[in-house]
Design a protein around this motif. Structure first.
Motif, PDB file in Angstrom:
ATOM      1  N   ASP A 141       0.857  -1.182   0.000  1.00 26.18           N
ATOM      2  CA  ASP A 141       0.000   0.000   0.000  1.00 26.18           C
ATOM      3  C   ASP A 141       0.893   1.233   0.000  1.00 26.18           C
ATOM      4  O   ASP A 141       1.660   1.469   0.951  1.00 26.18           O
ATOM      5  N   ILE A 142       0.794   2.014  -1.079  1.00 25.09           N
ATOM      6  CA  ILE A 142       1.688   3.153  -1.283  1.00 25.09           C
ATOM      7  C   ILE A 142       0.850   4.424  -1.280  1.00 25.09           C
ATOM      8  O   ILE A 142      -0.002   4.632  -2.150  1.00 25.09           O
ATOM      9  N   PHE A 143       1.085   5.270  -0.296  1.00 30.61           N
ATOM     10  CA  PHE A 143       0.309   6.492  -0.117  1.00 30.61           C
ATOM     11  C   PHE A 143       1.151   7.686  -0.573  1.00 30.61           C
ATOM     12  O   PHE A 143       2.218   7.943  -0.022  1.00 30.61           O
ATOM     13  N   VAL A 144       0.646   8.405  -1.575  1.00 35.16           N
ATOM     14  CA  VAL A 144       1.423   9.451  -2.222  1.00 35.16           C
ATOM     15  C   VAL A 144       0.770  10.808  -1.954  1.00 35.16           C
ATOM     16  O   VAL A 144      -0.454  10.966  -2.115  1.00 35.16           O
ATOM     17  N   MET A 145       1.578  11.793  -1.570  1.00 34.51           N
ATOM     18  CA  MET A 145       1.041  13.099  -1.183  1.00 34.51           C
ATOM     19  C   MET A 145       2.125  14.160  -1.332  1.00 34.51           C
ATOM     20  O   MET A 145       3.306  13.849  -1.473  1.00 34.51           O
ATOM     21  N   GLY A 146       1.703  15.433  -1.290  1.00 32.32           N
ATOM     22  CA  GLY A 146       2.664  16.520  -1.420  1.00 32.32           C
ATOM     23  C   GLY A 146       2.278  17.705  -0.564  1.00 32.32           C
ATOM     24  O   GLY A 146       1.091  17.988  -0.371  1.00 32.32           O
ATOM     25  N   ASP A 147       3.280  18.418  -0.063  1.00 30.24           N
ATOM     26  CA  ASP A 147       3.032  19.592   0.779  1.00 30.24           C
ATOM     27  C   ASP A 147       2.993  20.871  -0.040  1.00 30.24           C
ATOM     28  O   ASP A 147       2.658  21.929   0.480  1.00 30.24           O
ATOM     29  N   HIS A 148       3.331  20.775  -1.323  1.00 30.85           N
ATOM     30  CA  HIS A 148       3.424  21.955  -2.184  1.00 30.85           C
ATOM     31  C   HIS A 148       2.267  21.947  -3.189  1.00 30.85           C
ATOM     32  O   HIS A 148       1.940  20.900  -3.754  1.00 30.85           O
ATOM     33  N   GLY A 149       1.654  23.114  -3.407  1.00 26.06           N
ATOM     34  CA  GLY A 149       0.527  23.184  -4.338  1.00 26.06           C
ATOM     35  C   GLY A 149       0.898  22.787  -5.746  1.00 26.06           C
ATOM     36  O   GLY A 149       0.151  22.069  -6.425  1.00 26.06           O
ATOM     37  N   GLY A 150       2.043  23.231  -6.210  1.00 22.73           N
ATOM     38  CA  GLY A 150       2.512  22.866  -7.541  1.00 22.73           C
ATOM     39  C   GLY A 150       2.831  21.387  -7.613  1.00 22.73           C
ATOM     40  O   GLY A 150       3.618  20.875  -6.812  1.00 22.73           O
ATOM     41  N   GLY A 151       2.214  20.683  -8.552  1.00 24.44           N
ATOM     42  CA  GLY A 151       2.480  19.264  -8.736  1.00 24.44           C
ATOM     43  C   GLY A 151       1.396  18.348  -8.212  1.00 24.44           C
ATOM     44  O   GLY A 151       1.447  17.133  -8.448  1.00 24.44           O
ATOM     45  N   GLN A 152       0.387  18.885  -7.549  1.00 24.08           N
ATOM     46  CA  GLN A 152      -0.668  18.020  -7.018  1.00 24.08           C
ATOM     47  C   GLN A 152      -1.379  17.250  -8.131  1.00 24.08           C
ATOM     48  O   GLN A 152      -1.666  16.059  -7.989  1.00 24.08           O
ATOM     49  N   GLN A 153      -1.661  17.913  -9.239  1.00 27.14           N
ATOM     50  CA  GLN A 153      -2.340  17.237 -10.352  1.00 27.14           C
ATOM     51  C   GLN A 153      -1.475  16.114 -10.912  1.00 27.14           C
ATOM     52  O   GLN A 153      -1.972  15.028 -11.226  1.00 27.14           O
ATOM     53  N   GLN A 154      -0.172  16.356 -11.025  1.00 22.25           N
ATOM     54  CA  GLN A 154       0.735  15.340 -11.554  1.00 22.25           C
ATOM     55  C   GLN A 154       0.862  14.152 -10.586  1.00 22.25           C
ATOM     56  O   GLN A 154       0.975  13.008 -11.023  1.00 22.25           O
ATOM     57  N   ILE A 155       0.840  14.435  -9.284  1.00 18.43           N
ATOM     58  CA  ILE A 155       0.858  13.343  -8.305  1.00 18.43           C
ATOM     59  C   ILE A 155      -0.379  12.473  -8.494  1.00 18.43           C
ATOM     60  O   ILE A 155      -0.290  11.241  -8.532  1.00 18.43           O
ATOM     61  N   LYS A 156      -1.528  13.111  -8.615  1.00 18.83           N
ATOM     62  CA  LYS A 156      -2.788  12.379  -8.788  1.00 18.83           C
ATOM     63  C   LYS A 156      -2.757  11.513 -10.049  1.00 18.83           C
ATOM     64  O   LYS A 156      -3.159  10.344 -10.030  1.00 18.83           O
ATOM     65  N   GLU A 157      -2.272  12.085 -11.141  1.00 16.33           N
ATOM     66  CA  GLU A 157      -2.210  11.339 -12.400  1.00 16.33           C
ATOM     67  C   GLU A 157      -1.236  10.168 -12.306  1.00 16.33           C
ATOM     68  O   GLU A 157      -1.511   9.070 -12.818  1.00 16.33           O
ATOM     69  N   ASN A 303      -3.678  14.472  11.631  1.00 13.71           N
ATOM     70  CA  ASN A 303      -4.977  13.807  11.800  1.00 13.71           C
ATOM     71  C   ASN A 303      -5.742  13.689  10.486  1.00 13.71           C
ATOM     72  O   ASN A 303      -6.381  12.660  10.211  1.00 13.71           O
ATOM     73  N   ASN A 304      -5.693  14.739   9.647  1.00 13.90           N
ATOM     74  CA  ASN A 304      -6.360  14.670   8.346  1.00 13.90           C
ATOM     75  C   ASN A 304      -5.756  13.576   7.473  1.00 13.90           C
ATOM     76  O   ASN A 304      -6.472  12.844   6.772  1.00 13.90           O
ATOM     77  N   THR A 305      -4.441  13.464   7.501  1.00 13.53           N
ATOM     78  CA  THR A 305      -3.759  12.464   6.682  1.00 13.53           C
ATOM     79  C   THR A 305      -4.113  11.053   7.130  1.00 13.53           C
ATOM     80  O   THR A 305      -4.433  10.177   6.313  1.00 13.53           O
ATOM     81  N   ILE A 306      -4.065  10.817   8.434  1.00  9.92           N
ATOM     82  CA  ILE A 306      -4.394   9.494   8.964  1.00  9.92           C
ATOM     83  C   ILE A 306      -5.840   9.130   8.634  1.00  9.92           C
ATOM     84  O   ILE A 306      -6.132   7.990   8.226  1.00  9.92           O
ATOM     85  N   ALA A 307      -6.737  10.094   8.785  1.00 11.95           N
ATOM     86  CA  ALA A 307      -8.152   9.827   8.515  1.00 11.95           C
ATOM     87  C   ALA A 307      -8.374   9.432   7.062  1.00 11.95           C
ATOM     88  O   ALA A 307      -9.123   8.479   6.770  1.00 11.95           O
ATOM     89  N   GLU A 308      -7.727  10.135   6.133  1.00 10.01           N
ATOM     90  CA  GLU A 308      -7.942   9.787   4.726  1.00 10.01           C
ATOM     91  C   GLU A 308      -7.284   8.460   4.368  1.00 10.01           C
ATOM     92  O   GLU A 308      -7.823   7.671   3.588  1.00 10.01           O
ATOM     93  N   ILE A 309      -6.114   8.204   4.931  1.00 12.50           N
ATOM     94  CA  ILE A 309      -5.463   6.915   4.683  1.00 12.50           C
ATOM     95  C   ILE A 309      -6.360   5.771   5.137  1.00 12.50           C
ATOM     96  O   ILE A 309      -6.590   4.794   4.414  1.00 12.50           O
ATOM     97  N   LYS A 310      -6.903   5.878   6.339  1.00 13.31           N
ATOM     98  CA  LYS A 310      -7.773   4.819   6.860  1.00 13.31           C
ATOM     99  C   LYS A 310      -9.048   4.682   6.025  1.00 13.31           C
ATOM    100  O   LYS A 310      -9.517   3.559   5.772  1.00 13.31           O
ATOM    101  N   LYS A 311      -9.584   5.816   5.605  1.00 14.01           N
ATOM    102  CA  LYS A 311     -10.803   5.791   4.788  1.00 14.01           C
ATOM    103  C   LYS A 311     -10.543   5.073   3.461  1.00 14.01           C
ATOM    104  O   LYS A 311     -11.310   4.193   3.047  1.00 14.01           O
ATOM    105  N   GLN A 312      -9.458   5.451   2.796  1.00 13.90           N
ATOM    106  CA  GLN A 312      -9.164   4.829   1.509  1.00 13.90           C
ATOM    107  C   GLN A 312      -8.790   3.359   1.666  1.00 13.90           C
ATOM    108  O   GLN A 312      -9.146   2.526   0.825  1.00 13.90           O
ATOM    109  N   MET A 313      -8.096   3.040   2.750  1.00 13.04           N
ATOM    110  CA  MET A 313      -7.757   1.632   3.001  1.00 13.04           C
ATOM    111  C   MET A 313      -9.020   0.808   3.202  1.00 13.04           C
ATOM    112  O   MET A 313      -9.141  -0.320   2.706  1.00 13.04           O
TER     113      MET A 313
END
Length: 322
Positions: A141-157, A303-313
């Motif tokens: 299970d590989i969880f990918v995320m970014g702290d910078h606004g630039g590149g969010q779309q590319q991460i998603k793709e 907390n937001n990150t953990i919540a989304e990880i658990k939700k998606q898992m």
């Protein structure tokens, strides 16, 4: 003189040894950073301890005012990712990528040095390569995320492409948007409710969090933050709240939230009567920032990150990972 030097050297050496002995020895079981483990330790954590999840996080290197170090995005991303992995209990953290897309200081064509960026297509390729590397290492299970606004779309793709490619091998790849977008929204709402400056780049949110995370005063945030000039966001708190409520209503009605494409937040309004722009990487007011506010910001992000990880898992694997 020689005798004095010998005595001094002996005392210094004795003090160093005593200090080293007093320090707690390294406990490998507590380490979650991939880069601080040997390959045999990683193998044991995956195959014997069941740490089959990994966080792939992007930071960034860019101008954020004369008071904050260039590596702010990377620093904040690393601290949060490590805490998330420890609280999850089944995850490790890959080395944080310190380069993203559209770095402040370069995209504005300023002459202030320090920022690093890469083209969007290259960035997407790097994300895909990192995901593939983690799959080859044995993570499921590989969880990918970014702290910078630039590149969010590319991460998603990249996540969508690699998840389709690797799913046949039992590997799942997840884009964790809440690490960035929901966290920024929730922090801005906290600032609004506590009558603190909202939004901005290099402003309240980031300055406070880095104050909280720095190991010694002044390491990440220089003391001049209390008097640094800044460019206003161009929004009143009421205007920000109205815009936020409208966006939330659209999302609730079924409108998808689009990942940010630029690198900055709280961009300046187009008021023709506004004062000339202070182009130093700060949009918004960092001056009231404190370590105490930084702890709140940090906890919201974790907390937001953990919540989304658990939700998606739970959606993908049928597990809440409690």
């Amino acid at each position: 003189m020689k005798k004095t030097l010998a005595v001094f050297a002996g005392l210094t050496l004795g003090s160093t040894i005593a200090s080293a002995q007093a320090q707690r020895p390294v406990n490998v079981k507590e380490i979650v950073e991939l880069e601080l483990l040997t390959h045999t330790e990683v193998s044991e954590k995956i195959h014997k301890e069941g740490k089959t999840s990994v966080l792939l996080v992007t930071g960034g290197t860019e101008e954020r005012g004369p008071h904050a170090v260039l590596g702010g995005h990377t620093i904040m991303a690393r601290y949060r990712a490590i805490e998330v992995a420890k609280r999850l209990g089944n995850a490790l953290v890959a080395p944080v990528l310190p380069i993203a897309v559209a770095a402040t200081g370069l995209r504005e064509n300023t002459d202030q040095p320090g920022a690093i960026q890469m083209p969007a297509d290259v960035f997407k390729g790097v994300q895909a390569a990192m995901i593939e590397s983690m799959a080859m290492n044995g993570f499921k299970d590989i969880f990918v995320m970014g702290d910078h606004g630039g590149g969010q779309q590319q991460i998603k793709e990249a996540v969508e492409g690699q998840n389709a490619k690797l799913s046949a091998k039992g590997v799942r790849v997840y884009y964790i948007n809440d690490f960035y977008q929901k966290t920024h929204d929730d922090v801005d709402l906290y600032m609004y409710e506590h009558k603190l400056p909202i939004g901005g780049h290099g402003a309240m949110m980031e300055t406070s969090e880095m104050l909280y995370e720095e190991p010694v005063p002044g390491m990440y945030i220089r003391p001049i933050y209390k008097a640094v000039p800044f460019d206003p966001t161009g929004q009143t708190p009421e205007q920000w709240k109205a815009a936020r409520d409208a966006r939330m209503a659209r999302q609730a009605a079924g409108g998808a939230a689009t990942p940010p494409s630029g690198g900055g937040r709280g961009q300046r309004g187009s008021d023709p009567n506004a004062a000339p722009r202070v182009n130093n990487g700060i949009t918004g007011d960092p001056r009231p920032a404190t370590k105490e506010i930084g702890k709140v910001v940090f906890e919201i992000g974790v907390n937001n990150t953990i919540a989304e990880i658990k939700k998606q898992m739970a959606e993908r694997r049928g597990s809440t990972q409690d």
